[in-house]
Scaffold this motif. Structure first.
Motif, mmCIF file in Angstrom:
data_model
loop_
_atom_site.group_PDB
_atom_site.id
_atom_site.type_symbol
_atom_site.label_atom_id
_atom_site.label_comp_id
_atom_site.label_asym_id
_atom_site.label_seq_id
_atom_site.Cartn_x
_atom_site.Cartn_y
_atom_site.Cartn_z
ATOM 1 N N ALA A 9 55.425 35.357 -72.424
ATOM 2 C CA ALA A 9 55.149 34.023 -72.969
ATOM 3 C C ALA A 9 56.295 33.564 -73.868
ATOM 4 O O ALA A 9 56.737 32.410 -73.788
ATOM 5 N N SER A 10 56.794 34.467 -74.687
ATOM 6 C CA SER A 10 57.909 34.132 -75.571
ATOM 7 C C SER A 10 59.157 33.770 -74.768
ATOM 8 O O SER A 10 59.828 32.783 -75.056
ATOM 9 N N ALA A 11 59.457 34.557 -73.742
ATOM 10 C CA ALA A 11 60.630 34.289 -72.900
ATOM 11 C C ALA A 11 60.501 32.953 -72.167
ATOM 12 O O ALA A 11 61.500 32.296 -71.884
ATOM 13 N N LEU A 12 59.269 32.548 -71.864
ATOM 14 C CA LEU A 12 59.028 31.284 -71.161
ATOM 15 C C LEU A 12 58.769 30.122 -72.123
ATOM 16 O O LEU A 12 58.566 28.987 -71.690
ATOM 17 N N SER A 13 58.749 30.414 -73.420
ATOM 18 C CA SER A 13 58.451 29.407 -74.466
ATOM 19 C C SER A 13 57.095 28.746 -74.232
ATOM 20 O O SER A 13 56.964 27.517 -74.304
ATOM 21 N N ILE A 14 56.094 29.571 -73.934
ATOM 22 C CA ILE A 14 54.722 29.094 -73.748
ATOM 23 C C ILE A 14 53.808 29.991 -74.577
ATOM 24 O O ILE A 14 54.235 31.009 -75.112
ATOM 25 N N SER A 15 52.539 29.615 -74.681
ATOM 26 C CA SER A 15 51.574 30.472 -75.365
ATOM 27 C C SER A 15 50.973 31.455 -74.361
ATOM 28 O O SER A 15 50.979 31.195 -73.148
ATOM 29 N N ILE A 16 50.460 32.549 -74.860
ATOM 30 C CA ILE A 16 49.800 33.509 -73.979
ATOM 31 C C ILE A 16 48.653 32.827 -73.235
ATOM 32 O O ILE A 16 48.422 33.095 -72.063
ATOM 33 N N ALA A 17 47.960 31.926 -73.900
ATOM 34 C CA ALA A 17 46.835 31.217 -73.270
ATOM 35 C C ALA A 17 47.272 30.474 -72.008
ATOM 36 O O ALA A 17 46.500 30.360 -71.051
ATOM 37 N N ASP A 18 48.524 29.997 -71.971
ATOM 38 C CA ASP A 18 49.027 29.289 -70.787
ATOM 39 C C ASP A 18 49.071 30.196 -69.558
ATOM 40 O O ASP A 18 49.054 29.709 -68.428
ATOM 41 N N LEU A 19 49.131 31.497 -69.772
ATOM 42 C CA LEU A 19 49.148 32.435 -68.645
ATOM 43 C C LEU A 19 47.757 32.612 -68.024
ATOM 44 O O LEU A 19 47.630 33.234 -66.979
ATOM 45 N N PHE A 20 46.732 32.044 -68.677
ATOM 46 C CA PHE A 20 45.363 32.164 -68.177
ATOM 47 C C PHE A 20 44.762 30.829 -67.767
ATOM 48 O O PHE A 20 43.556 30.722 -67.573
ATOM 49 N N ARG A 21 45.593 29.792 -67.604
ATOM 50 C CA ARG A 21 45.098 28.475 -67.194
ATOM 51 C C ARG A 21 44.599 28.543 -65.755
ATOM 52 O O ARG A 21 45.287 29.044 -64.869
ATOM 53 N N THR A 22 43.400 28.031 -65.535
ATOM 54 C CA THR A 22 42.835 28.000 -64.186
ATOM 55 C C THR A 22 43.493 26.862 -63.407
ATOM 56 O O THR A 22 43.545 25.724 -63.890
ATOM 57 N N PRO A 23 44.002 27.134 -62.206
ATOM 58 C CA PRO A 23 44.625 26.076 -61.401
ATOM 59 C C PRO A 23 43.615 24.992 -61.045
ATOM 60 O O PRO A 23 42.423 25.272 -60.870
ATOM 61 N N SER A 24 44.080 23.776 -60.952
ATOM 62 C CA SER A 24 43.232 22.659 -60.535
ATOM 63 C C SER A 24 42.812 22.860 -59.094
ATOM 64 O O SER A 24 43.525 23.487 -58.304
ATOM 65 N N ARG A 25 41.687 22.306 -58.751
ATOM 66 C CA ARG A 25 41.216 22.388 -57.365
ATOM 67 C C ARG A 25 42.278 21.783 -56.441
ATOM 68 O O ARG A 25 42.775 20.695 -56.673
ATOM 69 N N GLY A 26 42.654 22.518 -55.429
ATOM 70 C CA GLY A 26 43.650 22.053 -54.465
ATOM 71 C C GLY A 26 45.089 22.266 -54.893
ATOM 72 O O GLY A 26 46.012 21.964 -54.139
ATOM 73 N N GLU A 27 45.305 22.760 -56.107
ATOM 74 C CA GLU A 27 46.674 23.007 -56.576
ATOM 75 C C GLU A 27 47.297 24.123 -55.738
ATOM 76 O O GLU A 27 46.704 25.161 -55.520
ATOM 77 N N ARG A 28 48.481 23.863 -55.253
ATOM 78 C CA ARG A 28 49.171 24.837 -54.405
ATOM 79 C C ARG A 28 50.013 25.780 -55.252
ATOM 80 O O ARG A 28 50.521 25.391 -56.292
ATOM 81 N N PRO A 29 50.189 27.002 -54.744
ATOM 82 C CA PRO A 29 51.052 27.930 -55.483
ATOM 83 C C PRO A 29 52.486 27.423 -55.522
ATOM 84 O O PRO A 29 52.905 26.689 -54.619
ATOM 85 N N PRO A 30 53.231 27.786 -56.548
ATOM 86 C CA PRO A 30 54.621 27.327 -56.626
ATOM 87 C C PRO A 30 55.457 27.906 -55.496
ATOM 88 O O PRO A 30 55.255 29.030 -55.070
ATOM 89 N N LYS A 31 56.366 27.088 -55.023
ATOM 90 C CA LYS A 31 57.288 27.537 -53.975
ATOM 91 C C LYS A 31 58.370 28.393 -54.616
ATOM 92 O O LYS A 31 58.650 28.265 -55.795
ATOM 93 N N PRO A 32 59.007 29.258 -53.833
ATOM 94 C CA PRO A 32 60.102 30.063 -54.390
ATOM 95 C C PRO A 32 61.275 29.193 -54.797
ATOM 96 O O PRO A 32 61.410 28.056 -54.347
ATOM 97 N N LEU A 33 62.114 29.726 -55.656
ATOM 98 C CA LEU A 33 63.336 29.010 -56.030
ATOM 99 C C LEU A 33 64.189 28.812 -54.783
ATOM 100 O O LEU A 33 64.155 29.624 -53.855
ATOM 101 N N VAL A 34 64.985 27.779 -54.769
ATOM 102 C CA VAL A 34 65.764 27.399 -53.595
ATOM 103 C C VAL A 34 66.712 28.495 -53.131
ATOM 104 O O VAL A 34 66.701 28.880 -51.982
ATOM 105 N N ALA A 35 67.532 29.010 -54.011
ATOM 106 C CA ALA A 35 68.530 29.997 -53.590
ATOM 107 C C ALA A 35 68.411 31.251 -54.434
ATOM 108 O O ALA A 35 68.556 31.190 -55.651
ATOM 109 N N GLY A 36 68.177 32.350 -53.784
ATOM 110 C CA GLY A 36 68.167 33.630 -54.473
ATOM 111 C C GLY A 36 69.555 34.226 -54.448
ATOM 112 O O GLY A 36 70.523 33.603 -54.007
ATOM 113 N N ARG A 37 69.641 35.437 -54.859
ATOM 114 C CA ARG A 37 70.944 36.119 -54.914
ATOM 115 C C ARG A 37 71.556 36.190 -53.527
ATOM 116 O O ARG A 37 72.736 35.949 -53.347
ATOM 117 N N ARG A 38 70.755 36.532 -52.519
ATOM 118 C CA ARG A 38 71.293 36.654 -51.154
ATOM 119 C C ARG A 38 71.843 35.343 -50.639
ATOM 120 O O ARG A 38 72.883 35.303 -50.021
#
Length: 90
Positions: free
Chosen positions: A55-84
């Protein structure tokens, strides 16, 4: 959704929104990159200390890690370019 899945969902969501790689987040949180990967896949049960570091590294509160996703909310897509992807284009 159980607590482990909520943490996995929100950890990845915040990391991707901030454009951070798992490696960068791991370095900032002072934990192993493979552990970040396991957390995002819901394979590990993090301690409160680890949640606090993330949470500290992300500058968020620990509570933000337990937020319930909204109905129909899709999982985040991967970052565009990885190391490979970067290595191939060089």
């Amino acid at each position: 959704m159980d607590g482990r899945r909520l943490v996995a969902w929100n950890l990845r969501r915040h990391r991707v929104e901030q454009g951070l790689s798992q490696e960068k987040l791991a370095v900032d949180a002072q934990i192993d990159r493979t552990y970040v990967s396991s957390l995002e896949r819901g394979l590990e049960n993090p301690t409160v200390v680890v949640l606090d570091k993330l949470a500290s590294a992300l500058s968020i509160s620990i509570a933000d890690l337990f937020r319930t996703p909204s109905r129909g909310e899709r999982p985040p897509k991967p970052l565009v370019a990885g190391r490979r992807g970067k290595l191939k284009s060089q």
